[in-house]
Write a protein that holds these residues in place. Structure first.
Motif, PDB file in Angstrom:
ATOM      1  N   ILE A  58      36.145  33.015  30.662  1.00 11.98           N
ATOM      2  CA  ILE A  58      35.719  33.540  29.362  1.00 11.98           C
ATOM      3  C   ILE A  58      35.192  34.963  29.528  1.00 11.98           C
ATOM      4  O   ILE A  58      35.527  35.868  28.747  1.00 11.98           O
ATOM      5  CB  ILE A  58      34.632  32.642  28.744  1.00 11.98           C
ATOM      6  N   MET A  59      34.368  35.180  30.560  1.00 11.63           N
ATOM      7  CA  MET A  59      33.830  36.507  30.810  1.00 11.63           C
ATOM      8  C   MET A  59      34.946  37.505  31.106  1.00 11.63           C
ATOM      9  O   MET A  59      34.961  38.616  30.574  1.00 11.63           O
ATOM     10  CB  MET A  59      32.839  36.468  31.972  1.00 11.63           C
ATOM     11  N   LEU A  60      35.917  37.089  31.941  1.00 12.35           N
ATOM     12  CA  LEU A  60      37.032  37.971  32.275  1.00 12.35           C
ATOM     13  C   LEU A  60      37.918  38.232  31.053  1.00 12.35           C
ATOM     14  O   LEU A  60      38.448  39.333  30.882  1.00 12.35           O
ATOM     15  CB  LEU A  60      37.869  37.360  33.397  1.00 12.35           C
ATOM     16  N   THR A  61      38.067  37.208  30.195  1.00  3.06           N
ATOM     17  CA  THR A  61      38.867  37.384  28.978  1.00  3.06           C
ATOM     18  C   THR A  61      38.220  38.405  28.055  1.00  3.06           C
ATOM     19  O   THR A  61      38.898  39.268  27.481  1.00  3.06           O
ATOM     20  CB  THR A  61      39.032  36.036  28.243  1.00  3.06           C
ATOM     21  N   LEU A  62      36.895  38.315  27.911  1.00  2.00           N
ATOM     22  CA  LEU A  62      36.181  39.268  27.061  1.00  2.00           C
ATOM     23  C   LEU A  62      36.270  40.690  27.612  1.00  2.00           C
ATOM     24  O   LEU A  62      36.274  41.666  26.854  1.00  2.00           O
ATOM     25  CB  LEU A  62      34.707  38.851  26.927  1.00  2.00           C
ATOM     26  N   LEU A  63      36.372  40.783  28.943  1.00  2.00           N
ATOM     27  CA  LEU A  63      36.501  42.100  29.572  1.00  2.00           C
ATOM     28  C   LEU A  63      37.957  42.551  29.665  1.00  2.00           C
ATOM     29  O   LEU A  63      38.237  43.642  30.165  1.00  2.00           O
ATOM     30  CB  LEU A  63      35.883  42.071  30.974  1.00  2.00           C
TER      31      LEU A  63
END
Length: 225
Positions: free
Chosen positions: A118-123
């Motif tokens: 999720i964090m990587l997707t947001l970034l």
């Protein structure tokens, strides 16, 4: 034997990366140690589940993990897990519980992997589809473990209340067998949840640090060339 085989395999991969100039020797050593540590933790998690659900030896199950780990690394699309499933099945003699052990094992992986994705997707560093698939992999076994026993109990009551015939009674036996298996799996998951969560957190911490070291090592090598 399994640990030695896996260590030799990992050392060979890191040696090739170093020779190709991808990482510095020091970075390769630290990355190798972290990667080995993550697999030691994975072996501990598999052993903890197998002792309870399969009745196997913790030491033997841990050795089985290391013996089958190279197959999981080499074969595409996680088909190496089939090798681990077959090995667990042959070790325990129970195919159904071997599958459940691997599903619970992967469930704890996915529970910790999903927030990272999720964090990587947001970034913008990971595709949304991968995050959604990981969420499904985590939630489906979790849902079965949490509500499966109660759901199957209600299904049993419905079958009992319906018209009794040979087909109904045969179906009832199968539902009851599935309910017993899921109930036992749910009990083991709840009982071992604290230690499995800690082990899973340590696994992903090691693997994240491993990635950071390899990336920084590669950047350092490329920057110095």
């Amino acid at each position: 034997m399994g640990l030695g085989y896996f260590a030799i395999y990992g050392a060979a991969v890191l040696f090739v990366l170093t020779m190709l100039g991808g990482v510095s020797p020091l970075a390769a050593i630290f990355a190798g140690l972290l990667y080995l540590a993550s697999h030691v933790l994975r072996a501990m998690r598999l052993a903890a589940l197998s002792v309870d659900l399969l009745g196997t030896s913790a030491r033997t199950t841990a050795a089985l993990h290391f013996a089958t780990a190279p197959f999981a690394l080499l074969l595409p699309l996680k088909t190496g897990e089939l090798v681990r499933f077959y090995a667990l099945w042959k070790l325990s003699g129970n195919a159904v519980y071997s599958l459940i052990v691997l599903l619970i094992d992967r469930m704890f992986d996915s529970l910790f992997l999903f927030p990272i994705l999720i964090m990587l997707t947001l970034l913008g560093g990971a595709p949304t589809t991968l995050a959604i698939l990981t969420l499904l992999v985590a939630t489906i076994p979790l849902t079965v473990v949490v509500i499966g026993p109660r759901l199957l109990t209600e299904v049993q009551r419905y079958v009992v209340a319906s018209k009794s015939n040979p087909v109904t009674l045969e179906t009832l036996d199968k539902i009851d067998a599935a309910r017993r298996i899921i109930t036992e799996a749910a009990a083991v998951s709840r009982r071992q949840a604290p230690q499995l969560c800690v082990i899973s957190f340590m696994i992903w911490l090691c693997e994240l640090l491993d990635c950071v070291i390899l990336v920084k090592g590669a950047v350092s090598v490329l920057g110095g060339s």
